[in-house]
Design a protein around this motif. Sequence first.
Motif, PDB file in Angstrom:
ATOM      1  N   UNK A 198      77.363 -55.746  25.360  1.00 19.07           N
ATOM      2  CA  UNK A 198      76.920 -54.603  26.169  1.00 19.07           C
ATOM      3  C   UNK A 198      76.123 -55.057  27.381  1.00 19.07           C
ATOM      4  N   UNK A 199      75.333 -56.122  27.200  1.00 18.11           N
ATOM      5  CA  UNK A 199      74.588 -56.654  28.349  1.00 18.11           C
ATOM      6  C   UNK A 199      75.575 -57.087  29.423  1.00 18.11           C
ATOM      7  N   UNK A 200      76.632 -57.765  28.980  1.00 16.73           N
ATOM      8  CA  UNK A 200      77.621 -58.223  29.935  1.00 16.73           C
ATOM      9  C   UNK A 200      78.242 -57.040  30.675  1.00 16.73           C
ATOM     10  N   UNK A 201      78.731 -56.047  29.916  1.00 16.41           N
ATOM     11  CA  UNK A 201      79.440 -54.957  30.608  1.00 16.41           C
ATOM     12  C   UNK A 201      78.488 -54.146  31.485  1.00 16.41           C
ATOM     13  N   UNK A 202      77.248 -53.944  31.014  1.00 16.86           N
ATOM     14  CA  UNK A 202      76.298 -53.161  31.805  1.00 16.86           C
ATOM     15  C   UNK A 202      75.986 -53.858  33.133  1.00 16.86           C
ATOM     16  N   UNK A 218      77.111 -52.983  37.097  1.00 18.94           N
ATOM     17  CA  UNK A 218      76.147 -52.763  38.190  1.00 18.94           C
ATOM     18  C   UNK A 218      76.499 -53.693  39.358  1.00 18.94           C
ATOM     19  N   UNK A 219      76.747 -54.965  39.042  1.00 20.14           N
ATOM     20  CA  UNK A 219      77.064 -55.940  40.099  1.00 20.14           C
ATOM     21  C   UNK A 219      78.333 -55.519  40.847  1.00 20.14           C
ATOM     22  N   UNK A 220      79.314 -55.101  40.081  1.00 19.27           N
ATOM     23  CA  UNK A 220      80.580 -54.722  40.703  1.00 19.27           C
ATOM     24  C   UNK A 220      80.405 -53.543  41.651  1.00 19.27           C
ATOM     25  N   UNK A 221      79.663 -52.524  41.148  1.00 18.70           N
ATOM     26  CA  UNK A 221      79.418 -51.335  41.965  1.00 18.70           C
ATOM     27  C   UNK A 221      78.721 -51.684  43.269  1.00 18.70           C
ATOM     28  N   UNK A 222      77.725 -52.576  43.174  1.00 14.54           N
ATOM     29  CA  UNK A 222      76.961 -52.961  44.356  1.00 14.54           C
ATOM     30  C   UNK A 222      77.793 -53.827  45.294  1.00 14.54           C
ATOM     31  N   UNK A 223      78.582 -54.709  44.697  1.00 16.44           N
ATOM     32  CA  UNK A 223      79.192 -55.748  45.514  1.00 16.44           C
ATOM     33  C   UNK A 223      80.431 -55.298  46.266  1.00 16.44           C
ATOM     34  N   UNK A 276      77.576 -58.472  53.366  1.00 11.74           N
ATOM     35  CA  UNK A 276      76.196 -58.744  52.933  1.00 11.74           C
ATOM     36  C   UNK A 276      76.187 -59.637  51.700  1.00 11.74           C
ATOM     37  N   UNK A 277      75.002 -60.201  51.420  1.00 11.44           N
ATOM     38  CA  UNK A 277      74.860 -61.063  50.241  1.00 11.44           C
ATOM     39  C   UNK A 277      75.116 -60.248  48.980  1.00 11.44           C
ATOM     40  N   UNK A 278      75.827 -60.840  48.029  1.00 12.31           N
ATOM     41  CA  UNK A 278      76.187 -60.087  46.833  1.00 12.31           C
ATOM     42  C   UNK A 278      75.066 -60.132  45.798  1.00 12.31           C
ATOM     43  N   UNK A 279      74.995 -59.052  45.027  1.00 13.45           N
ATOM     44  CA  UNK A 279      74.005 -58.970  43.955  1.00 13.45           C
ATOM     45  C   UNK A 279      74.487 -59.779  42.763  1.00 13.45           C
ATOM     46  N   UNK A 280      73.630 -60.648  42.240  1.00  8.52           N
ATOM     47  CA  UNK A 280      73.949 -61.369  41.009  1.00  8.52           C
ATOM     48  C   UNK A 280      72.669 -61.477  40.187  1.00  8.52           C
ATOM     49  N   UNK A 281      72.642 -60.817  39.055  1.00  8.64           N
ATOM     50  CA  UNK A 281      71.457 -60.892  38.195  1.00  8.64           C
ATOM     51  C   UNK A 281      71.311 -62.311  37.671  1.00  8.64           C
ATOM     52  N   UNK A 282      70.065 -62.726  37.500  1.00 11.40           N
ATOM     53  CA  UNK A 282      69.840 -64.077  36.996  1.00 11.40           C
ATOM     54  C   UNK A 282      68.546 -64.115  36.186  1.00 11.40           C
ATOM     55  N   UNK A 283      68.586 -64.819  35.085  1.00 13.15           N
ATOM     56  CA  UNK A 283      67.398 -64.981  34.252  1.00 13.15           C
ATOM     57  C   UNK A 283      67.052 -66.456  34.181  1.00 13.15           C
TER      58      UNK A 283
END
Length: 464
Positions: free
Chosen positions: A336-340, A344-349, A357-364
């Motif tokens: 679920x973390x992956x799909x969520x 979000x990234x897909x929608x933004x990007x 523009x620079x693409x959104x990529x979550x990172x921990x």
Amino acid sequence: MVKDSQTQPPYFNIDPDRALQELDPPVTTGDFNRIAEVCTRGREDLASRGMNEEGRKSLRLFSTWEITRYLIPVATPHFRRVLKAHPDLPQGRSETEGGAKWFTLDEVLRLRAHFATEGSKAKEYRPYRPDGLPAKMVAVANFKGGVGKTSTAAHLAMSAALDGYRVLVIDLDSQGSMTSIFGGKVDDEWDTVFPLLARHYASHLRRENQGRIDRGDPPLPFDDTLTEALKVRSQDLIQKTHWPNIDLIGAQLNLYWSEFQIPVWRMQARGWKLWDSLTDILEADGVLDGYDVIFLDTPPALGYLTINGLAASDILLVPLGASFLEFDSTGRFFDMLHSTFASIEEGENMAARALGREELAFEWDAVRAVITRYDGAQQGELASLIQAYLGRTLSPHRQDFTALIGQAGEQVSGIYEADYRDFNRETYARGRETFDATYAAFKRLLLGSWRRDELAAQAEAGVA
Ligand SMILES: Nc1ncnc2c1ncn2[C@@H]1O[C@H](COP(=O)(O)OP(=O)(O)OP(=O)(O)O)[C@@H](O)[C@H]1O
Ligand SMILES: [Mg+2]
């Protein structure tokens, strides 16, 4: 043949008429209210037993034995000599003439500061914290309930405080367990993170409405909640706790309202980046500079509050018990973390790509599953199997099941608040050891990620 009634299971021969006699009338909605009221009274009674005269929780004292064994790395005789030589330092108090000396945590922190400036340079009295870098945010999450999220987060917060860090705890769970542990007072959702999320949305909406007005479009509705929220600062919500270096933003049942409100806002203004709200607001209010570590306790669900907490976090810990069901459920949680986050990234990007523009990529910085409530005698095999599959994603330390957690009583929450004299020393030492080791495994992640940031900042400064 007459069967021996002793050998029959208890669900045989229950008479329907007898059962009816024992049954109460049907339950109505109003009855839930009655039950809830009884629980509230019971809760208040229990909670008040752990409070001092001012109705606040108080933290126990720490003995010379505990300080020199766990908190300040000096030998006991040397500790005593230093205190004697410096009458201005806290001297502690004893219950009996010549008995063991006891100190408040505040005093322990002052003593540690003294040793840090005067003591041996070879020893680490104060934990590493690079200058000029923001606090690290740590989320503890799993959508499976009862896996040890709150216990793990609370113990890590206390460990970090004992270690000398300035800690903020944010309760994102409307059950408010973390808030109870830290004795927080929360009247309604306005004492929780809710107004901070509302403020983030309100600021976005204000900008968006300005654009609409400029284009001659009608502005979107801006209600009283949003106007009020614009006035709230994080500092208005932060409460002191009975731990001198742990502060709290609490939660309460009404926080759950956010789960209904946020999607409405999202529908109204699709451009609102809800996942950024917590980080943006804490950053804007300077909270990330005022603390070293911020722990976020999340509810057992992957709702909007959890998504916010996860997106805000640098380090993500996912507790799970070494059982098939918890492993199974944890796998689904990662799914679920992956799909969520991917959605979000897909929608933004899509938009970002179109605009170059620079693409959104979550990172921990780090993500670790942590085995909690581990029973070596029963769960060794399953834990090894989980280890084999998860590899480095699983923290190497297994947090043991310890009776000290549940049984400590209503006044104290967990092992660091318990007085070791209430337990067999052996039991205490073992219970404490497992939580100290849980913290040590976490602290490696914390220091490693800070160091990575520090080196990156230095490299950047060197290049500049
Ligand atoms: N190491 C441990 N040893 C013994 N009991 C533990 C340990 N860790 C947690 N527990 C107990 O397990 C239960 C669930 O723990 P906790 O409330 O921390 O889970 P949670 O994941 O936060 O639950 P929820 O999903 O409801 O928020 C509690 O009764 C707690 O006291
Ligand atoms: Mg919890």
